[in-house]
Design a protein around this motif. Structure first.
Motif, PDB file in Angstrom:
ATOM      1  N   VAL A  42     -43.540  53.787 -71.317  1.00 43.67           N
ATOM      2  CA  VAL A  42     -42.745  53.331 -72.462  1.00 43.67           C
ATOM      3  C   VAL A  42     -43.339  52.022 -72.956  1.00 43.67           C
ATOM      4  N   ARG A  43     -43.560  51.938 -74.275  1.00 34.30           N
ATOM      5  CA  ARG A  43     -44.053  50.703 -74.897  1.00 34.30           C
ATOM      6  C   ARG A  43     -43.001  50.202 -75.887  1.00 34.30           C
ATOM      7  N   VAL A  44     -42.617  48.939 -75.722  1.00 33.24           N
ATOM      8  CA  VAL A  44     -41.580  48.315 -76.550  1.00 33.24           C
ATOM      9  C   VAL A  44     -42.170  47.057 -77.177  1.00 33.24           C
ATOM     10  N   THR A  45     -41.980  46.920 -78.485  1.00 32.22           N
ATOM     11  CA  THR A  45     -42.465  45.740 -79.211  1.00 32.22           C
ATOM     12  C   THR A  45     -41.264  44.955 -79.729  1.00 32.22           C
ATOM     13  N   VAL A  46     -41.202  43.669 -79.329  1.00 32.08           N
ATOM     14  CA  VAL A  46     -40.144  42.755 -79.787  1.00 32.08           C
ATOM     15  C   VAL A  46     -40.824  41.451 -80.186  1.00 32.08           C
ATOM     16  N   PRO A  47     -40.886  41.141 -81.500  1.00 33.89           N
ATOM     17  CA  PRO A  47     -41.592  39.929 -81.928  1.00 33.89           C
ATOM     18  C   PRO A  47     -40.866  38.652 -81.473  1.00 33.89           C
ATOM     19  N   GLU A  48     -41.657  37.660 -81.060  1.00 32.01           N
ATOM     20  CA  GLU A  48     -41.173  36.319 -80.714  1.00 32.01           C
ATOM     21  C   GLU A  48     -39.997  36.394 -79.739  1.00 32.01           C
ATOM     22  N   ALA A  49     -40.208  37.092 -78.635  1.00 35.62           N
ATOM     23  CA  ALA A  49     -39.114  37.272 -77.660  1.00 35.62           C
ATOM     24  C   ALA A  49     -39.633  37.005 -76.252  1.00 35.62           C
ATOM     25  N   ARG A  50     -38.667  36.876 -75.326  1.00 35.20           N
ATOM     26  CA  ARG A  50     -38.988  36.709 -73.908  1.00 35.20           C
ATOM     27  C   ARG A  50     -38.240  37.776 -73.132  1.00 35.20           C
ATOM     28  N   LEU A  51     -38.983  38.460 -72.252  1.00 37.35           N
ATOM     29  CA  LEU A  51     -38.359  39.479 -71.421  1.00 37.35           C
ATOM     30  C   LEU A  51     -37.670  38.780 -70.244  1.00 37.35           C
ATOM     31  N   VAL A  52     -36.357  38.912 -70.202  1.00 37.91           N
ATOM     32  CA  VAL A  52     -35.587  38.289 -69.119  1.00 37.91           C
ATOM     33  C   VAL A  52     -35.684  39.135 -67.861  1.00 37.91           C
ATOM     34  N   THR A  53     -35.378  40.417 -67.958  1.00 39.83           N
ATOM     35  CA  THR A  53     -35.418  41.320 -66.818  1.00 39.83           C
ATOM     36  C   THR A  53     -35.515  42.754 -67.310  1.00 39.83           C
ATOM     37  N   SER A  54     -35.893  43.644 -66.394  1.00 39.48           N
ATOM     38  CA  SER A  54     -35.951  45.086 -66.688  1.00 39.48           C
ATOM     39  C   SER A  54     -35.819  45.826 -65.374  1.00 39.48           C
ATOM     40  N   TRP A  55     -35.243  47.054 -65.431  1.00 40.50           N
ATOM     41  CA  TRP A  55     -35.083  47.871 -64.230  1.00 40.50           C
ATOM     42  C   TRP A  55     -34.910  49.335 -64.623  1.00 40.50           C
ATOM     43  N   ILE A  56     -35.096  50.211 -63.628  1.00 36.18           N
ATOM     44  CA  ILE A  56     -34.900  51.656 -63.799  1.00 36.18           C
ATOM     45  C   ILE A  56     -33.676  52.027 -62.966  1.00 36.18           C
TER      46      ILE A  56
END
Length: 228
Positions: A157-171
Protein backbone atom coordinates in the motif's frame (compact mmCIF):
# COMPACT_ATOMS: atom_id res chain seq x y z
CA UNK A 1 76.97 4.64 -170.99
CA UNK A 2 80.29 5.33 -169.52
CA UNK A 3 79.48 8.86 -168.64
CA UNK A 4 76.53 8.08 -166.41
CA UNK A 5 76.86 7.26 -162.63
CA UNK A 6 75.41 4.14 -161.21
CA UNK A 7 73.52 4.70 -158.13
CA UNK A 8 73.58 1.90 -155.51
CA UNK A 9 70.26 1.54 -153.80
CA UNK A 10 70.10 0.71 -150.08
CA UNK A 11 67.58 -1.93 -149.24
CA UNK A 12 64.44 -0.55 -147.47
CA UNK A 13 63.92 -1.41 -143.74
CA UNK A 14 60.29 -2.37 -144.25
CA UNK A 15 61.35 -4.68 -146.95
CA UNK A 16 63.93 -6.22 -144.63
CA UNK A 17 61.34 -6.72 -141.90
CA UNK A 18 58.91 -8.19 -144.40
CA UNK A 19 61.57 -10.52 -145.59
CA UNK A 20 62.35 -11.66 -141.95
CA UNK A 21 59.05 -12.68 -140.12
CA UNK A 22 60.92 -14.05 -137.06
CA UNK A 23 61.85 -10.54 -136.10
CA UNK A 24 58.13 -9.62 -135.76
CA UNK A 25 57.45 -12.68 -133.67
CA UNK A 26 60.38 -11.95 -131.35
CA UNK A 27 59.22 -8.36 -130.81
CA UNK A 28 55.69 -9.55 -130.02
CA UNK A 29 56.93 -12.08 -127.51
CA UNK A 30 59.07 -9.48 -125.78
CA UNK A 31 56.11 -7.07 -125.58
CA UNK A 32 53.83 -9.77 -124.13
CA UNK A 33 56.43 -10.73 -121.54
CA UNK A 34 56.80 -7.11 -120.48
CA UNK A 35 53.03 -6.66 -120.22
CA UNK A 36 52.71 -9.88 -118.22
CA UNK A 37 55.39 -8.78 -115.76
CA UNK A 38 53.67 -5.40 -115.30
CA UNK A 39 50.28 -7.06 -114.75
CA UNK A 40 51.68 -9.50 -112.18
CA UNK A 41 53.38 -6.69 -110.24
CA UNK A 42 50.20 -4.60 -110.19
CA UNK A 43 48.14 -7.60 -108.97
CA UNK A 44 50.53 -8.35 -106.13
CA UNK A 45 50.66 -4.70 -104.99
CA UNK A 46 46.96 -4.35 -104.22
CA UNK A 47 44.63 -6.44 -102.10
CA UNK A 48 41.42 -7.77 -103.59
CA UNK A 49 38.41 -5.57 -102.99
CA UNK A 50 35.71 -6.92 -100.63
CA UNK A 51 37.91 -9.63 -99.13
CA UNK A 52 37.85 -9.40 -95.25
CA UNK A 53 39.98 -11.85 -93.37
CA UNK A 54 38.40 -13.17 -90.11
CA UNK A 55 40.00 -12.00 -86.88
CA UNK A 56 41.68 -14.68 -84.83
CA UNK A 57 39.50 -15.97 -82.02
CA UNK A 58 41.05 -15.65 -78.58
CA UNK A 59 41.23 -18.89 -76.69
CA UNK A 60 39.82 -18.62 -73.13
CA UNK A 61 40.99 -21.15 -70.60
CA UNK A 62 38.09 -22.36 -68.44
CA UNK A 63 38.82 -22.49 -64.67
CA UNK A 64 39.15 -25.90 -63.17
CA UNK A 65 36.33 -26.48 -60.65
CA UNK A 66 37.39 -26.95 -57.05
CA UNK A 67 36.56 -30.20 -55.24
CA UNK A 68 33.85 -28.48 -53.17
CA UNK A 69 32.09 -27.24 -56.32
CA UNK A 70 32.29 -30.67 -57.88
CA UNK A 71 30.77 -32.27 -54.80
CA UNK A 72 27.99 -29.67 -54.72
CA UNK A 73 27.24 -30.32 -58.37
CA UNK A 74 27.22 -34.07 -57.83
CA UNK A 75 24.86 -33.98 -54.85
CA UNK A 76 21.15 -34.30 -55.71
CA UNK A 77 18.86 -31.39 -54.74
CA UNK A 78 17.21 -31.56 -51.34
CA UNK A 79 13.59 -32.71 -51.25
CA UNK A 80 10.90 -30.08 -51.02
CA UNK A 81 9.93 -31.11 -47.49
CA UNK A 82 13.44 -30.32 -46.16
CA UNK A 83 13.68 -26.85 -47.63
CA UNK A 84 13.18 -23.93 -45.27
CA UNK A 85 11.35 -21.73 -47.78
CA UNK A 86 7.61 -22.17 -47.20
CA UNK A 87 5.48 -22.75 -50.24
CA UNK A 88 2.44 -20.72 -51.03
CA UNK A 89 0.14 -23.70 -50.54
CA UNK A 90 1.61 -24.98 -47.24
CA UNK A 91 1.44 -21.75 -45.21
CA UNK A 92 -2.06 -20.70 -44.13
CA UNK A 93 -3.10 -17.16 -44.89
CA UNK A 94 -3.28 -14.89 -41.85
CA UNK A 95 -6.77 -14.22 -40.60
CA UNK A 96 -7.86 -11.20 -38.65
CA UNK A 97 -8.92 -11.65 -35.07
CA UNK A 98 -12.23 -10.20 -34.04
CA UNK A 99 -10.72 -8.39 -31.07
CA UNK A 100 -7.68 -6.88 -32.83
CA UNK A 101 -9.28 -4.49 -35.26
CA UNK A 102 -12.55 -2.87 -36.25
CA UNK A 103 -15.12 -5.27 -37.63
CA UNK A 104 -17.94 -4.00 -39.79
CA UNK A 105 -21.41 -4.35 -38.26
CA UNK A 106 -24.69 -4.99 -40.03
CA UNK A 107 -25.45 -1.26 -40.23
CA UNK A 108 -22.14 -0.47 -41.95
CA UNK A 109 -20.40 1.11 -38.93
CA UNK A 110 -17.17 -0.32 -37.47
CA UNK A 111 -16.74 -1.08 -33.78
CA UNK A 112 -13.32 -0.08 -32.49
CA UNK A 113 -11.71 -2.23 -29.79
CA UNK A 114 -10.25 -0.35 -26.80
CA UNK A 115 -6.46 0.05 -26.79
CA UNK A 116 -4.42 -2.42 -24.80
CA UNK A 117 -3.22 0.35 -22.44
CA UNK A 118 -6.81 0.90 -21.29
CA UNK A 119 -7.20 -2.74 -20.25
CA UNK A 120 -6.08 -3.15 -16.62
CA UNK A 121 -5.62 -6.63 -15.24
CA UNK A 122 -7.57 -7.24 -12.02
CA UNK A 123 -5.48 -6.99 -8.86
CA UNK A 124 -5.40 -10.02 -6.53
CA UNK A 125 -5.69 -7.72 -3.47
CA UNK A 126 -8.08 -4.75 -3.42
CA UNK A 127 -8.17 -1.83 -0.97
CA UNK A 128 -10.90 0.47 0.35
CA UNK A 129 -10.05 3.67 2.22
CA UNK A 130 -12.08 5.30 5.00
CA UNK A 131 -11.49 8.03 7.62
CA UNK A 132 -11.57 6.67 11.17
CA UNK A 133 -11.11 9.99 13.03
CA UNK A 134 -10.38 13.57 11.96
CA UNK A 135 -8.65 16.09 14.27
CA UNK A 136 -7.20 19.58 13.83
CA UNK A 137 -4.36 19.06 11.35
CA UNK A 138 -4.41 15.34 12.13
CA UNK A 139 -6.42 12.27 11.08
CA UNK A 140 -6.56 8.48 11.42
CA UNK A 141 -7.20 6.56 8.23
CA UNK A 142 -7.75 2.91 7.35
CA UNK A 143 -7.25 0.81 4.22
CA UNK A 144 -9.27 -2.42 4.27
CA UNK A 145 -7.42 -5.04 2.19
CA UNK A 146 -9.17 -8.09 0.70
CA UNK A 147 -7.67 -11.03 -1.19
CA UNK A 148 -9.95 -11.70 -4.17
CA UNK A 149 -7.70 -14.32 -5.79
CA UNK A 150 -7.46 -18.05 -5.24
CA UNK A 151 -3.98 -18.07 -3.64
CA UNK A 152 -2.14 -16.49 -0.73
CA UNK A 153 -0.97 -12.98 -1.60
CA UNK A 154 1.45 -10.36 -0.31
CA UNK A 155 0.31 -6.74 -0.59
CA UNK A 156 1.82 -3.25 -0.85
CA UNK A 157 0.00 0.00 0.00
CA UNK A 158 1.32 3.44 -0.96
CA UNK A 159 -0.16 6.53 0.71
CA UNK A 160 0.71 10.13 -0.16
CA UNK A 161 0.05 12.91 2.39
CA UNK A 162 1.69 16.28 1.62
CA UNK A 163 3.52 18.11 4.45
CA UNK A 164 2.62 15.52 7.10
CA UNK A 165 4.24 13.38 9.78
CA UNK A 166 3.41 9.73 10.29
CA UNK A 167 2.66 9.28 13.98
CA UNK A 168 2.00 5.53 13.97
CA UNK A 169 0.71 2.66 11.83
CA UNK A 170 -0.33 -0.96 12.46
CA UNK A 171 -2.08 -3.97 10.92
CA UNK A 172 -5.07 -5.14 12.93
CA UNK A 173 -5.19 -8.81 13.89
CA UNK A 174 -2.19 -9.87 11.78
CA UNK A 175 1.61 -9.87 11.70
CA UNK A 176 3.05 -6.40 11.42
CA UNK A 177 4.76 -5.44 8.19
CA UNK A 178 7.23 -2.80 7.12
CA UNK A 179 7.02 0.92 6.27
CA UNK A 180 9.32 3.26 4.34
CA UNK A 181 9.15 6.88 3.19
CA UNK A 182 10.10 8.69 -0.03
CA UNK A 183 9.19 12.37 0.04
CA UNK A 184 5.48 12.69 0.85
CA UNK A 185 4.75 9.04 0.03
CA UNK A 186 4.81 6.16 2.54
CA UNK A 187 4.98 2.52 1.46
CA UNK A 188 3.42 -0.15 3.72
CA UNK A 189 4.11 -3.87 3.14
CA UNK A 190 2.45 -6.98 4.53
CA UNK A 191 3.96 -8.94 7.39
CA UNK A 192 2.22 -12.20 6.37
CA UNK A 193 0.46 -13.36 3.26
CA UNK A 194 -3.27 -12.83 3.04
CA UNK A 195 -5.28 -16.02 2.50
CA UNK A 196 -7.86 -16.23 -0.33
CA UNK A 197 -11.10 -14.45 0.64
CA UNK A 198 -9.62 -12.98 3.86
CA UNK A 199 -9.36 -9.28 4.67
CA UNK A 200 -7.17 -7.20 6.97
CA UNK A 201 -7.12 -3.52 7.99
CA UNK A 202 -4.08 -1.24 7.72
CA UNK A 203 -4.45 1.75 10.08
CA UNK A 204 -2.25 4.89 10.16
CA UNK A 205 -2.27 8.28 11.88
CA UNK A 206 -0.86 11.52 10.44
CA UNK A 207 -0.56 14.97 11.97
CA UNK A 208 0.85 18.41 11.08
CA UNK A 209 -1.08 18.39 7.85
CA UNK A 210 -3.80 20.58 6.46
CA UNK A 211 -5.31 17.69 4.50
CA UNK A 212 -7.90 15.58 6.25
CA UNK A 213 -7.09 12.52 4.10
CA UNK A 214 -4.39 11.22 1.71
CA UNK A 215 -4.13 12.75 -1.73
CA UNK A 216 -3.23 9.34 -3.18
CA UNK A 217 -3.74 5.73 -2.10
CA UNK A 218 -2.88 2.62 -4.16
CA UNK A 219 -2.76 -1.13 -3.54
CA UNK A 220 -0.47 -3.01 -5.92
CA UNK A 221 -0.68 -0.08 -8.38
CA UNK A 222 -4.51 0.15 -8.35
CA UNK A 223 -6.31 3.07 -6.70
CA UNK A 224 -8.01 2.51 -3.38
CA UNK A 225 -11.80 2.71 -3.42
CA UNK A 226 -13.58 5.31 -1.26
CA UNK A 227 -10.85 7.97 -1.55
CA UNK A 228 -12.55 10.12 -4.16
Amino acid sequence: MSGSRRVRRTPDASAAVASSPWIIVSVGVVVMVVLLVIAIGAYRGRAPVGLVLPEPVATVALPTPTPSVRRAAAEPPAPLAARSTPSATSSPSPSRSAGRGPSPSAGGSASVAPPESALVAPQPVTGTYRVVEDFSRSFIGEVLLRNVSGADQDWTVRVTVPEARLVTSWIEGAAQGGVSRSGDTWTFTSGARLAPGDSVALVFQYDRTRAGRPTSCTVGGADCAGLG
